[in-house]
Scaffold this motif. Structure first.
Motif, PDB file in Angstrom:
ATOM      1  N   ILE A 241       8.113   3.954  -8.614  1.00 18.67           N
ATOM      2  CA  ILE A 241       7.952   5.086  -7.702  1.00 18.67           C
ATOM      3  C   ILE A 241       9.310   5.546  -7.176  1.00 18.67           C
ATOM      4  CG2 ILE A 241       7.041   5.779  -5.444  1.00 18.67           C
ATOM      5  CD1 ILE A 241       4.604   3.980  -6.061  1.00 18.67           C
ATOM      6  N   LEU A 242      10.139   4.599  -6.758  1.00 21.09           N
ATOM      7  CA  LEU A 242      11.464   4.966  -6.267  1.00 21.09           C
ATOM      8  C   LEU A 242      12.300   5.606  -7.365  1.00 21.09           C
ATOM      9  CD1 LEU A 242      12.452   1.924  -3.990  1.00 21.09           C
ATOM     10  CD2 LEU A 242      11.337   4.065  -3.345  1.00 21.09           C
ATOM     11  N   SER A 243      12.107   5.167  -8.612  1.00 21.80           N
ATOM     12  CA  SER A 243      12.868   5.739  -9.732  1.00 21.80           C
ATOM     13  C   SER A 243      12.577   7.222  -9.894  1.00 21.80           C
ATOM     14  CB  SER A 243      12.527   5.004 -11.036  1.00 21.80           C
ATOM     15  OG  SER A 243      13.016   3.693 -11.024  1.00 21.80           O
ATOM     16  N   TYR A 244      11.313   7.607  -9.744  1.00 16.27           N
ATOM     17  CA  TYR A 244      10.963   9.021  -9.879  1.00 16.27           C
ATOM     18  C   TYR A 244      11.376   9.835  -8.659  1.00 16.27           C
ATOM     19  CZ  TYR A 244       8.254   7.502 -13.895  1.00 16.27           C
ATOM     20  OH  TYR A 244       7.884   6.979 -15.105  1.00 16.27           O
TER      21      TYR A 244
ATOM     22  N   GLN B  33       3.968   4.491 -15.783  1.00 16.60           N
ATOM     23  CA  GLN B  33       3.124   5.648 -16.045  1.00 16.60           C
ATOM     24  C   GLN B  33       1.977   5.757 -15.038  1.00 16.60           C
ATOM     25  OE1 GLN B  33       4.353   7.902 -18.461  1.00 16.60           O
ATOM     26  NE2 GLN B  33       5.881   6.383 -17.919  1.00 16.60           N
ATOM     27  N   TYR B  34       1.451   4.615 -14.638  1.00 15.98           N
ATOM     28  CA  TYR B  34       0.450   4.611 -13.566  1.00 15.98           C
ATOM     29  C   TYR B  34       1.048   5.200 -12.293  1.00 15.98           C
ATOM     30  CZ  TYR B  34      -2.454   2.626  -9.822  1.00 15.98           C
ATOM     31  OH  TYR B  34      -3.222   2.450  -8.695  1.00 15.98           O
ATOM     32  N   CYS B  35       2.263   4.782 -11.972  1.00 13.29           N
ATOM     33  CA  CYS B  35       2.929   5.271 -10.763  1.00 13.29           C
ATOM     34  C   CYS B  35       3.268   6.759 -10.869  1.00 13.29           C
ATOM     35  CB  CYS B  35       4.188   4.453 -10.492  1.00 13.29           C
ATOM     36  SG  CYS B  35       3.854   2.741 -10.012  1.00 13.29           S
ATOM     37  N   LYS B  36       3.691   7.197 -12.055  1.00  9.18           N
ATOM     38  CA  LYS B  36       3.985   8.619 -12.232  1.00  9.18           C
ATOM     39  C   LYS B  36       2.728   9.452 -12.032  1.00  9.18           C
ATOM     40  CE  LYS B  36       6.390  10.110 -15.827  1.00  9.18           C
ATOM     41  NZ  LYS B  36       6.640  10.518 -17.235  1.00  9.18           N
ATOM     42  N   LEU B  37       1.612   8.986 -12.602  1.00 14.82           N
ATOM     43  CA  LEU B  37       0.346   9.703 -12.452  1.00 14.82           C
ATOM     44  C   LEU B  37      -0.088   9.734 -10.993  1.00 14.82           C
ATOM     45  CD1 LEU B  37      -1.801  11.170 -14.076  1.00 14.82           C
ATOM     46  CD2 LEU B  37      -2.901   8.962 -14.528  1.00 14.82           C
ATOM     47  N   TRP B  38       0.097   8.630 -10.298  1.00 18.06           N
ATOM     48  CA  TRP B  38      -0.217   8.552  -8.864  1.00 18.06           C
ATOM     49  C   TRP B  38       0.618   9.580  -8.091  1.00 18.06           C
ATOM     50  CZ3 TRP B  38       0.586   3.361  -5.718  1.00 18.06           C
ATOM     51  CH2 TRP B  38      -0.018   3.484  -4.458  1.00 18.06           C
ATOM     52  N   LEU B  39       1.887   9.666  -8.412  1.00 10.46           N
ATOM     53  CA  LEU B  39       2.761  10.633  -7.744  1.00 10.46           C
ATOM     54  C   LEU B  39       2.377  12.070  -8.083  1.00 10.46           C
ATOM     55  CD1 LEU B  39       6.212   8.864  -8.163  1.00 10.46           C
ATOM     56  CD2 LEU B  39       5.232   9.596  -5.973  1.00 10.46           C
ATOM     57  N   LEU B  40       2.084  12.335  -9.348  1.00  8.11           N
ATOM     58  CA  LEU B  40       1.706  13.694  -9.754  1.00  8.11           C
ATOM     59  C   LEU B  40       0.469  14.161  -9.001  1.00  8.11           C
ATOM     60  CD1 LEU B  40       2.257  13.512 -13.626  1.00  8.11           C
ATOM     61  CD2 LEU B  40       3.583  14.871 -12.001  1.00  8.11           C
TER      62      LEU B  40
ATOM     63  N   GLN C 185       7.329  -4.005  -9.848  1.00 10.06           N
ATOM     64  CA  GLN C 185       7.325  -2.942 -10.859  1.00 10.06           C
ATOM     65  C   GLN C 185       6.815  -1.621 -10.292  1.00 10.06           C
ATOM     66  OE1 GLN C 185       6.127  -6.010 -11.286  1.00 10.06           O
ATOM     67  NE2 GLN C 185       6.690  -6.844 -13.277  1.00 10.06           N
ATOM     68  N   TYR C 186       5.849  -1.680  -9.387  1.00  6.66           N
ATOM     69  CA  TYR C 186       5.256  -0.460  -8.829  1.00  6.66           C
ATOM     70  C   TYR C 186       6.239   0.272  -7.920  1.00  6.66           C
ATOM     71  CZ  TYR C 186       0.821  -2.270 -10.607  1.00  6.66           C
ATOM     72  OH  TYR C 186      -0.170  -2.727 -11.434  1.00  6.66           O
TER      73      TYR C 186
ATOM     74  N   SER D 204       0.848  -1.186   0.000  1.00  3.02           N
ATOM     75  CA  SER D 204       0.000   0.000   0.000  1.00  3.02           C
ATOM     76  C   SER D 204       0.884   1.236   0.000  1.00  3.02           C
ATOM     77  CB  SER D 204      -0.908   0.017   1.235  1.00  3.02           C
ATOM     78  OG  SER D 204      -0.138   0.273   2.416  1.00  3.02           O
ATOM     79  N   SER D 205       0.257   2.403  -0.095  1.00  4.30           N
ATOM     80  CA  SER D 205       1.021   3.651  -0.061  1.00  4.30           C
ATOM     81  C   SER D 205       1.784   3.793   1.247  1.00  4.30           C
ATOM     82  CB  SER D 205       0.087   4.847  -0.249  1.00  4.30           C
ATOM     83  OG  SER D 205      -0.882   4.907   0.798  1.00  4.30           O
ATOM     84  N   VAL D 206       1.231   3.289   2.339  1.00  7.71           N
ATOM     85  CA  VAL D 206       1.907   3.371   3.640  1.00  7.71           C
ATOM     86  C   VAL D 206       3.236   2.623   3.589  1.00  7.71           C
ATOM     87  CG1 VAL D 206       1.771   2.730   6.082  1.00  7.71           C
ATOM     88  CG2 VAL D 206      -0.251   3.644   4.915  1.00  7.71           C
ATOM     89  N   HIS D 207       3.226   1.449   2.974  1.00 10.63           N
ATOM     90  CA  HIS D 207       4.457   0.660   2.887  1.00 10.63           C
ATOM     91  C   HIS D 207       5.482   1.336   1.977  1.00 10.63           C
ATOM     92  CE1 HIS D 207       1.331  -2.568   3.730  1.00 10.63           C
ATOM     93  NE2 HIS D 207       2.080  -2.542   4.813  1.00 10.63           N
ATOM     94  N   VAL D 208       5.021   1.863   0.843  1.00 10.13           N
ATOM     95  CA  VAL D 208       5.950   2.531  -0.073  1.00 10.13           C
ATOM     96  C   VAL D 208       6.580   3.745   0.601  1.00 10.13           C
ATOM     97  CG1 VAL D 208       6.195   3.710  -2.279  1.00 10.13           C
ATOM     98  CG2 VAL D 208       4.691   1.730  -2.100  1.00 10.13           C
TER      99      VAL D 208
END
Length: 339
Positions: free
Chosen positions: A96-99, A314-321, A91-92, A58-62
């Motif tokens: 996220i860590l990459s960005y 791209q899903y993760c980038k959109l989530w971060l944005l 992959q998720y 989940s987002s909490v873990h990330v």
């Protein structure tokens, strides 16, 4: 010194008394012992901020992983970081860590395993060994994934270039086969490093117009849900759903050639999105693909192609944005994976 962050997953699991697989804190340290037995001599430090099966991510873990990486990066004498993780959502987290850590001065390498470590067929020890070696040999900085598919060489992938999981398979690939590098383990080459022909730039977490980082590692936010993102897979005879009120962007997955069926149902769906100023981003289109009639019509219907990118990234980038109040137009910037 290389810091190892354990987070669980199959690589940190054992078999329970009922025959099921579950996380076990002792399994994580077994990985270090196996590394030593294989001749690994790197100076390793360890921590375990979370311990979960990755399907429960989940987002909490990330955010816990991001916080741990930040703490480690602030420490002295650091050569790099290895993060163990489950394959289901590898992959998720990698994207996220990459960005978030696009400007990391040291390599951050994620590893997972196809089987628990006590299974002699597990690739966990190999993935870990070459992650550490990659760091020690300093072949790049940023976020990577070390993984060896059965019968293949150990590969190093960019964290935001991983393709979708293959059905009924534990293999890991980069989109378009564009891995970062690999180790040739044949007897003649003595495990030598071979660079791939594709060399992505390091600015995929940076605004190309002003050089500004999109996501601050120290203050990065990640919402607890992604209700603002609607993901749609194109299929023959598809009846497209009504777009819920909370949706702010649509990610549309195309067929392999980057095409979709622009029938009256798709046009109505696109019309609803356009009428509510909801951008529709198309995934799966290559910049050098054959130009079919439908592709030429995308602009007419307001479809925004994201070329040559990894869909999950791209899903993760959109989530971060969305989580960090960034403009969604930044999805189409040249952050190296799109074109």
């Amino acid at each position: 010194m290389i810091h190892v962050i354990f987070t669980g997953g199959t690589i940190g699991s054992t078999v329970n008394v009922d025959g099921s697989i579950g996380t076990d804190k002792t399994a994580a340290y077994e990985l270090i012992e196996l590394y030593r037995k294989a001749g690994g001599e790197a100076n390793l430090d360890v921590s375990m901020p979370i311990n979960i099966l990755s399907e429960n991510l989940s987002s909490v873990h990330v955010l816990s992983i991001i916080e741990e990486v930040n703490d480690v990066l602030d420490g002295p004498d650091l050569d790099g970081i290895v993060i163990t993780h489950g394959t289901d959502t590898l992959q998720y987290t990698a994207a996220i860590l990459s960005y978030v850590f696009a400007d990391s001065k040291v390599p951050i390498v994620m590893v997972s395993a196809n089987r628990i470590l006590s299974d002699p067929k597990s690739n966990g020890p190999v993935n870990f060994f070459f992650a550490v070696r990659f760091i020690m040999e300093w072949h790049g900085r940023g976020v990577f994934v070390s993984y060896c598919n059965d019968g293949e060489s150990p590969m190093i992938h960019r964290g935001n270039r991983l393709g979708n999981p293959v059905v009924f398979s534990d293999y890991v690939y980069s989109v378009r086969g564009q891995f970062y590098g690999r180790y040739d383990c044949s007897a003649d080459n003595a495990e030598s490093w071979l660079e791939a022909s594709y060399e992505p730039c390091d600015n995929y977490g940076v605004d190309p117009d002003n050089g500004e980082k999109l996501f601050g590692a120290k203050d990065c936010r990640l919402s607890s849900d992604t209700a603002g993102i609607m993901r749609v897979n194109a299929a023959p005879g598809m009846v497209y759903p009504h777009i819920p009120e909370k949706v702010r962007a649509v990610l549309l997955n195309s067929y392999h050639s980057g095409t979709i069926c622009l029938d009256e149902r798709m046009i109505a769906f696109l019309g609803e999105a356009h009428g509510r100023d909801i951008p529709v981003f198309l995934l799966g289109l290559s910049g050098d693909a054959a130009m079919y009639e439908t592709i030429r019509s995308y602009d007419e219907y307001g479809i925004i192609p994201l070329y040559d990118c990894a869909p999950i990234a791209q899903y993760c980038k959109l989530w971060l944005l969305m989580s960090n109040d960034q403009e969604l137009e930044r999805m189409t910037g040249c952050y190296c994976e799109e074109r």
